[in-house]
Write an enzyme that holds these catalytic residues in place. Structure first.
Site, PDB file in Angstrom:
ATOM      1  N   GLU A   1      -8.096  -2.714   7.119  1.00  0.00           N
ATOM      2  CA  GLU A   1      -6.766  -3.328   7.208  1.00  0.00           C
ATOM      3  C   GLU A   1      -6.126  -3.401   5.826  1.00  0.00           C
ATOM      4  OE1 GLU A   1      -4.126  -4.003   8.574  1.00  0.00           O
ATOM      5  OE2 GLU A   1      -4.319  -5.762   9.867  1.00  0.00           O
ATOM      6  N   ASP A   2      -4.803  -3.409   5.792  1.00  0.00           N
ATOM      7  CA  ASP A   2      -4.114  -3.546   4.505  1.00  0.00           C
ATOM      8  C   ASP A   2      -4.214  -4.971   3.972  1.00  0.00           C
ATOM      9  OD1 ASP A   2      -2.451  -4.564   6.523  1.00  0.00           O
ATOM     10  OD2 ASP A   2      -0.697  -3.365   5.981  1.00  0.00           O
TER      11      ASP A   2
ATOM     12  N   ASP B   1      -3.548 -12.012   6.711  1.00  0.00           N
ATOM     13  CA  ASP B   1      -2.634 -13.099   6.379  1.00  0.00           C
ATOM     14  C   ASP B   1      -3.041 -14.331   7.196  1.00  0.00           C
ATOM     15  OD1 ASP B   1      -0.260 -14.211   5.271  1.00  0.00           O
ATOM     16  OD2 ASP B   1       0.929 -13.550   6.967  1.00  0.00           O
TER      17      ASP B   1
ATOM     18  N   PHE C   1       5.063 -12.098  -0.280  1.00  0.00           N
ATOM     19  CA  PHE C   1       5.151 -10.965   0.631  1.00  0.00           C
ATOM     20  C   PHE C   1       5.129  -9.714  -0.243  1.00  0.00           C
ATOM     21  CE2 PHE C   1       6.939  -7.808   3.415  1.00  0.00           C
ATOM     22  CZ  PHE C   1       6.282  -8.078   4.601  1.00  0.00           C
TER      23      PHE C   1
ATOM     24  N   ARG D   1       6.168   1.834   1.793  1.00  0.00           N
ATOM     25  CA  ARG D   1       4.747   2.130   2.053  1.00  0.00           C
ATOM     26  C   ARG D   1       4.194   3.146   1.055  1.00  0.00           C
ATOM     27  NH1 ARG D   1       3.235  -0.094   6.993  1.00  0.00           N
ATOM     28  NH2 ARG D   1       4.775  -0.084   8.664  1.00  0.00           N
TER      29      ARG D   1
HETATM   30  P1  5GP Z   1      -1.789 -11.707  10.328  1.00  0.00           P
HETATM   31  O1  5GP Z   1      -1.974 -11.413  11.778  1.00  0.00           O
HETATM   32  O2  5GP Z   1      -3.089 -11.846   9.571  1.00  0.00           O
HETATM   33  O3  5GP Z   1      -0.877 -12.875  10.098  1.00  0.00           O
HETATM   34  O4  5GP Z   1      -0.988 -10.506   9.696  1.00  0.00           O
HETATM   35  C1  5GP Z   1      -1.486  -9.280   9.657  1.00  0.00           C
HETATM   36  C2  5GP Z   1      -0.434  -8.235   9.366  1.00  0.00           C
HETATM   37  O5  5GP Z   1       0.798  -8.787   8.854  1.00  0.00           O
HETATM   38  C3  5GP Z   1      -0.932  -7.341   8.274  1.00  0.00           C
HETATM   39  O6  5GP Z   1      -1.716  -6.326   8.790  1.00  0.00           O
HETATM   40  C4  5GP Z   1       0.356  -6.809   7.706  1.00  0.00           C
HETATM   41  O7  5GP Z   1       0.778  -5.707   8.479  1.00  0.00           O
HETATM   42  C5  5GP Z   1       1.330  -7.939   7.859  1.00  0.00           C
HETATM   43  N1  5GP Z   1       1.451  -8.675   6.589  1.00  0.00           N
HETATM   44  C6  5GP Z   1       0.943  -9.880   6.260  1.00  0.00           C
HETATM   45  N2  5GP Z   1       1.245 -10.229   4.999  1.00  0.00           N
HETATM   46  C7  5GP Z   1       1.979  -9.210   4.511  1.00  0.00           C
HETATM   47  C8  5GP Z   1       2.588  -8.959   3.229  1.00  0.00           C
HETATM   48  O8  5GP Z   1       2.536  -9.737   2.269  1.00  0.00           O
HETATM   49  N3  5GP Z   1       3.248  -7.786   3.111  1.00  0.00           N
HETATM   50  C9  5GP Z   1       3.362  -6.876   4.125  1.00  0.00           C
HETATM   51  N4  5GP Z   1       4.034  -5.766   3.883  1.00  0.00           N
HETATM   52  N5  5GP Z   1       2.793  -7.077   5.324  1.00  0.00           N
HETATM   53  C10 5GP Z   1       2.115  -8.226   5.514  1.00  0.00           C
HETATM   54 MG    MG Z   2      -1.576  -4.345   8.908  1.00  0.00          MG
END
Ligand code: 5GP
Ligand code: MG
Length: 187
Positions: free
Chosen positions: A102-103, A106, A160, A173
């Protein structure tokens, strides 16, 4: 206007990213060396595409590679809550050791959902390898399946971020580094 001029601050440079990916791949190669079946690397599209490409090339074991897509974000910077799987695996992971790549993690909502999904497909264990981790924002404390491990590149402050696969409204990206946009661009 060049893409670089949209960035207010660089958090990790290409060199710092490469060094960290190399170390993660070495750790994963060691940890997964005892599996008889090749582990399955599963990239979470689209954000993990560059990280997965770099990581996979540094892993010294046989692995399979596949993608999954989970939608939880609109075009803004706030999660819409419960994710859905909009593009599923092609390969069968029954009895396999899965590494979700995963990138960024969060709130943890997406990861919890993906781990449960891999479990429902009969994966024998699930690890997570995320390039960035924002523990300060965690809402869901996901459990790794069986003897799965959690790998992360860097702990990310509560910004972010964009670049190295990560987008804002599907842009940025392709930046080779990770940074924060100028505030006037987050609209
Ligand atoms: P979660 O479900 O953990 O809240 O979020 C997961 C997804 O939200 C990540 O895979 C990503 O795609 C997106 N995301 C969360 N934080 C960031 C951020 O700081 N920047 C970007 N571009 N995407 C984020
Ligand atoms: Mg992601």
């Amino acid at each position: 206007m060049s893409l670089d001029s949209h960035i207010e601050r660089v958090l990790w440079t290409p060199d710092q990213i490469a060094t960290r990916v190399f170390d993660l791949a070495a750790q994963i190669s060691t940890d997964l060396s005892h599996f008889s079946e090749p582990p399955a690397l599963v990239g979470v599209a689209t954000g993990a595409f560059l990280f997965l490409a770099d990581l996979a090339r540094q892993i010294t074991l046989p692995v399979t590679v596949d993608f999954i897509r989970a939608e939880s974000y609109g075009s803004g910077t706030l999660s819409s809550g419960s994710p859905t799987i909009s593009f599923d695996l092609k390969l069968d992971v029954t009895g396999r050791h899965v590494v979700l790549v995963e990138d960024i993690v969060d709130t943890g909502t997406t990861m919890a959902h993906l781990i449960a999904h891999m479990e429902s497909k009969g994966a024998s264990s699930v690890s997570v390898c995320t390039f960035l981790d924002k523990p300060s924002r965690r809402k869901v404390d996901f459990q790794l399946l069986s003897k799965g491990k959690f790998y992360r590149g860097f702990e990310c402050p509560d910004y972010f971020v964009v670049g190295y696969g990560m987008d804002f409204a599907e842009r940025y990206r392709n930046l080779p580094y990770i940074g924060v946009l100028k505030p006037e661009l987050y609209k």
